[in-house]
Scaffold this motif. Sequence first.
Motif, PDB file in Angstrom:
ATOM      1  N   ILE A  54      -4.495  -1.484 -10.223  1.00  0.00           N
ATOM      2  CA  ILE A  54      -5.883  -1.452  -9.767  1.00  0.00           C
ATOM      3  C   ILE A  54      -6.322  -2.866  -9.389  1.00  0.00           C
ATOM      4  CG2 ILE A  54      -6.526   0.568 -11.123  1.00  0.00           C
ATOM      5  CD1 ILE A  54      -7.848  -1.363 -13.133  1.00  0.00           C
ATOM      6  N   ASP A  55      -7.406  -2.935  -8.614  1.00  0.00           N
ATOM      7  CA  ASP A  55      -8.012  -4.232  -8.321  1.00  0.00           C
ATOM      8  C   ASP A  55      -9.333  -4.349  -9.082  1.00  0.00           C
ATOM      9  OD1 ASP A  55     -10.002  -2.898  -6.841  1.00  0.00           O
ATOM     10  OD2 ASP A  55      -9.033  -3.303  -4.915  1.00  0.00           O
ATOM     11  N   ALA A  56     -10.050  -5.447  -8.859  1.00  0.00           N
ATOM     12  CA  ALA A  56     -11.274  -5.721  -9.619  1.00  0.00           C
ATOM     13  C   ALA A  56     -12.397  -4.741  -9.309  1.00  0.00           C
ATOM     14  CB  ALA A  56     -11.735  -7.151  -9.348  1.00  0.00           C
ATOM     15  N   ASP A  57     -12.308  -4.026  -8.192  1.00  0.00           N
ATOM     16  CA  ASP A  57     -13.315  -3.020  -7.839  1.00  0.00           C
ATOM     17  C   ASP A  57     -12.873  -1.608  -8.207  1.00  0.00           C
ATOM     18  OD1 ASP A  57     -15.106  -4.886  -6.854  1.00  0.00           O
ATOM     19  OD2 ASP A  57     -14.330  -4.777  -4.808  1.00  0.00           O
ATOM     20  N   ASP A  58     -11.836  -1.511  -8.998  1.00  0.00           N
ATOM     21  CA  ASP A  58     -11.313  -0.227  -9.472  1.00  0.00           C
ATOM     22  C   ASP A  58     -10.679   0.616  -8.378  1.00  0.00           C
ATOM     23  OD1 ASP A  58     -11.126   0.343 -12.209  1.00  0.00           O
ATOM     24  OD2 ASP A  58     -13.304   0.442 -12.396  1.00  0.00           O
ATOM     25  N   ASN A  59     -10.289   0.008  -7.275  1.00  0.00           N
ATOM     26  CA  ASN A  59      -9.452   0.723  -6.316  1.00  0.00           C
ATOM     27  C   ASN A  59      -8.046   0.837  -6.890  1.00  0.00           C
ATOM     28  OD1 ASN A  59     -11.443   0.870  -4.136  1.00  0.00           O
ATOM     29  ND2 ASN A  59     -11.176  -1.345  -4.009  1.00  0.00           N
ATOM     30  N   LEU A  60      -7.423   1.972  -6.648  1.00  0.00           N
ATOM     31  CA  LEU A  60      -6.094   2.256  -7.188  1.00  0.00           C
ATOM     32  C   LEU A  60      -5.058   2.191  -6.070  1.00  0.00           C
ATOM     33  CD1 LEU A  60      -4.393   3.418  -9.671  1.00  0.00           C
ATOM     34  CD2 LEU A  60      -4.733   5.640  -8.557  1.00  0.00           C
ATOM     35  N   TYR A  61      -3.960   1.469  -6.319  1.00  0.00           N
ATOM     36  CA  TYR A  61      -2.890   1.303  -5.349  1.00  0.00           C
ATOM     37  C   TYR A  61      -1.648   2.022  -5.873  1.00  0.00           C
ATOM     38  CZ  TYR A  61      -5.928  -2.405  -3.599  1.00  0.00           C
ATOM     39  OH  TYR A  61      -7.002  -3.111  -3.101  1.00  0.00           O
ATOM     40  N   VAL A  62      -1.076   2.901  -5.052  1.00  0.00           N
ATOM     41  CA  VAL A  62       0.056   3.729  -5.452  1.00  0.00           C
ATOM     42  C   VAL A  62       1.236   3.475  -4.522  1.00  0.00           C
ATOM     43  CG1 VAL A  62       0.895   6.076  -5.853  1.00  0.00           C
ATOM     44  CG2 VAL A  62      -1.518   5.526  -6.281  1.00  0.00           C
ATOM     45  N   ALA A  63       2.341   2.945  -5.050  1.00  0.00           N
ATOM     46  CA  ALA A  63       3.560   2.775  -4.259  1.00  0.00           C
ATOM     47  C   ALA A  63       4.219   4.137  -4.077  1.00  0.00           C
ATOM     48  CB  ALA A  63       4.517   1.813  -4.950  1.00  0.00           C
ATOM     49  N   MET A  64       4.652   4.428  -2.848  1.00  0.00           N
ATOM     50  CA  MET A  64       5.262   5.716  -2.536  1.00  0.00           C
ATOM     51  C   MET A  64       6.761   5.515  -2.334  1.00  0.00           C
ATOM     52  SD  MET A  64       2.774   7.818  -2.696  1.00  0.00           S
ATOM     53  CE  MET A  64       3.626   9.261  -2.034  1.00  0.00           C
ATOM     54  N   TYR A  65       7.540   6.018  -3.289  1.00  0.00           N
ATOM     55  CA  TYR A  65       8.982   5.819  -3.255  1.00  0.00           C
ATOM     56  C   TYR A  65       9.627   6.608  -2.119  1.00  0.00           C
ATOM     57  CZ  TYR A  65      13.747   5.217  -4.983  1.00  0.00           C
ATOM     58  OH  TYR A  65      15.067   4.888  -5.102  1.00  0.00           O
ATOM     59  N   HIS A  88      13.479   4.233   9.401  1.00  0.00           N
ATOM     60  CA  HIS A  88      13.987   4.800   8.146  1.00  0.00           C
ATOM     61  C   HIS A  88      14.739   3.754   7.323  1.00  0.00           C
ATOM     62  CE1 HIS A  88      12.739   8.747   9.506  1.00  0.00           C
ATOM     63  NE2 HIS A  88      13.349   8.513  10.651  1.00  0.00           N
ATOM     64  N   LYS A  89      14.212   2.525   7.325  1.00  0.00           N
ATOM     65  CA  LYS A  89      14.774   1.435   6.543  1.00  0.00           C
ATOM     66  C   LYS A  89      13.716   0.912   5.575  1.00  0.00           C
ATOM     67  CE  LYS A  89      17.488  -1.552   8.539  1.00  0.00           C
ATOM     68  NZ  LYS A  89      18.771  -1.148   7.909  1.00  0.00           N
ATOM     69  N   MET A  90      14.165   0.245   4.519  1.00  0.00           N
ATOM     70  CA  MET A  90      13.289  -0.356   3.516  1.00  0.00           C
ATOM     71  C   MET A  90      12.294   0.667   2.959  1.00  0.00           C
ATOM     72  SD  MET A  90      14.658  -3.302   3.448  1.00  0.00           S
ATOM     73  CE  MET A  90      13.567  -4.087   2.264  1.00  0.00           C
ATOM     74  N   LEU A  91      12.787   1.861   2.672  1.00  0.00           N
ATOM     75  CA  LEU A  91      11.910   2.946   2.231  1.00  0.00           C
ATOM     76  C   LEU A  91      11.668   2.959   0.721  1.00  0.00           C
ATOM     77  CD1 LEU A  91      13.283   5.908   4.401  1.00  0.00           C
ATOM     78  CD2 LEU A  91      11.275   4.476   4.831  1.00  0.00           C
ATOM     79  N   ARG A  92      12.468   2.192  -0.042  1.00  0.00           N
ATOM     80  CA  ARG A  92      12.393   2.292  -1.502  1.00  0.00           C
ATOM     81  C   ARG A  92      11.271   1.425  -2.076  1.00  0.00           C
ATOM     82  NH1 ARG A  92      18.480   3.249  -3.839  1.00  0.00           N
ATOM     83  NH2 ARG A  92      19.089   4.817  -2.306  1.00  0.00           N
ATOM     84  N   SER A  93      10.064   1.727  -1.647  1.00  0.00           N
ATOM     85  CA  SER A  93       8.872   1.006  -2.100  1.00  0.00           C
ATOM     86  C   SER A  93       8.454   1.536  -3.467  1.00  0.00           C
ATOM     87  CB  SER A  93       7.744   1.169  -1.079  1.00  0.00           C
ATOM     88  OG  SER A  93       7.705   2.501  -0.580  1.00  0.00           O
ATOM     89  N   THR A  94       8.594   0.716  -4.492  1.00  0.00           N
ATOM     90  CA  THR A  94       8.458   1.185  -5.866  1.00  0.00           C
ATOM     91  C   THR A  94       7.238   0.660  -6.607  1.00  0.00           C
ATOM     92  OG1 THR A  94       9.781  -0.649  -6.693  1.00  0.00           O
ATOM     93  CG2 THR A  94      10.964   1.380  -6.119  1.00  0.00           C
ATOM     94  N   SER A  95       6.774  -0.542  -6.268  1.00  0.00           N
ATOM     95  CA  SER A  95       5.755  -1.176  -7.107  1.00  0.00           C
ATOM     96  C   SER A  95       4.833  -2.039  -6.267  1.00  0.00           C
ATOM     97  CB  SER A  95       6.430  -2.033  -8.184  1.00  0.00           C
ATOM     98  OG  SER A  95       5.483  -2.593  -9.068  1.00  0.00           O
ATOM     99  N   VAL A  96       3.592  -2.159  -6.727  1.00  0.00           N
ATOM    100  CA  VAL A  96       2.577  -2.932  -6.015  1.00  0.00           C
ATOM    101  C   VAL A  96       1.754  -3.708  -7.038  1.00  0.00           C
ATOM    102  CG1 VAL A  96       0.946  -0.993  -6.038  1.00  0.00           C
ATOM    103  CG2 VAL A  96       0.726  -2.764  -4.293  1.00  0.00           C
ATOM    104  N   ALA A  97       1.308  -4.913  -6.660  1.00  0.00           N
ATOM    105  CA  ALA A  97       0.468  -5.732  -7.527  1.00  0.00           C
ATOM    106  C   ALA A  97      -0.528  -6.503  -6.680  1.00  0.00           C
ATOM    107  CB  ALA A  97       1.319  -6.699  -8.357  1.00  0.00           C
ATOM    108  N   ILE A  98      -1.669  -6.854  -7.288  1.00  0.00           N
ATOM    109  CA  ILE A  98      -2.723  -7.602  -6.608  1.00  0.00           C
ATOM    110  C   ILE A  98      -2.903  -8.941  -7.316  1.00  0.00           C
ATOM    111  CG2 ILE A  98      -5.083  -7.548  -5.708  1.00  0.00           C
ATOM    112  CD1 ILE A  98      -3.383  -5.193  -4.789  1.00  0.00           C
ATOM    113  N   HIS A  99      -2.932 -10.026  -6.551  1.00  0.00           N
ATOM    114  CA  HIS A  99      -3.099 -11.359  -7.122  1.00  0.00           C
ATOM    115  C   HIS A  99      -4.449 -11.447  -7.841  1.00  0.00           C
ATOM    116  CE1 HIS A  99      -3.305 -15.712  -7.498  1.00  0.00           C
ATOM    117  NE2 HIS A  99      -2.051 -15.792  -7.091  1.00  0.00           N
TER     118      HIS A  99
END
Length: 308
Positions: free
Chosen positions: A227-238, A264-275
């Motif tokens: 989540i970010d400071a405004d409570d938005n939720l970020y979801v990585a889609m594998y 159809h490359k670099m599809l294994r998106s697993t995790s997300v973070a906010i500075h």
Amino acid sequence: MSKIELLASVPLNERAIPFKEAKPWFKVSDQQMQLEGLCFDNQNHLFFVDVFGGGVYALELTAMKLEKIASFENENPATVKRNHDGRLFVCCLGDMRGTGSVVSMNPDGSDQQVVVDSSLGYVIDDLSFDQDGGFYFTDFKGYSCEPTGGVYYVSPDYKTITKVLANMAVPNGVVLNTTGNGLWITEMSQNRLHYLSMTEDPTIIANYGSSVPYHFTGLEGPDSICIDADDNLYVAMYMQGRAMVFDKYGLPIEQILLPERKKHKMLRSTSVAIHPNKKQLVLCSNDGEGDGGAWLYTCKSLSKGILL
């Protein structure tokens, strides 16, 4: 790349959601590495793990220097999270049947201590701390028609583990909202986003406090979240090369696309973070058996992050 090309493999019902393109930011490896568990600290570091290689890494963000700080060989670390006291907690899947664990350590990898022992039968994928120092974790088990996974709470003294939600099919990401009374969970094998309204007791869901605000589309499904400071939720889609963004009400408001996904490359998106100090999103992915290696991508987030 045109908008039409970028959105080509996005489900039809999600193509109207505003999008932005993330840019390659840091190349971790020329070879496949299952990057996971992105986590910032307040000392200008980004931590993450290599699941199948067992490594825990720290990227120093000024010099962009990468260092391996710990190794959990054959333990399949799935995430690393920072506790309020600055220690890092590593979630391990173990043998992916019942030998998962949680281990805490200093930011340099020293003083490793077992928090949840591998003998207890869990497959621990992710965790989220509350303000008292306890934490929720996901038990990464089950199948779509055999939901044996769940969400558990570990007391601040780490002596008691309590089941919070059961009968889940491979629960994956978990994070508390900024007020600490709402818990988001992704259920990978059912393609669902859950929200739990929690009482003052961190183990008890409020009456009628469990809901599924969103159902995802496609194989593999939702992975790690933040989540970010405004409570938005970020979801990585594998296996989709993208992340989805929801507001605090569970409504989709944005998506982040990786440029290589059209091929159809670099599809294994697993995790997300906010500075925690600026509007910077980081998303990790790898190219599997392809030749694209393992990368960190970045773009502007909707708000600053929070320090976990």
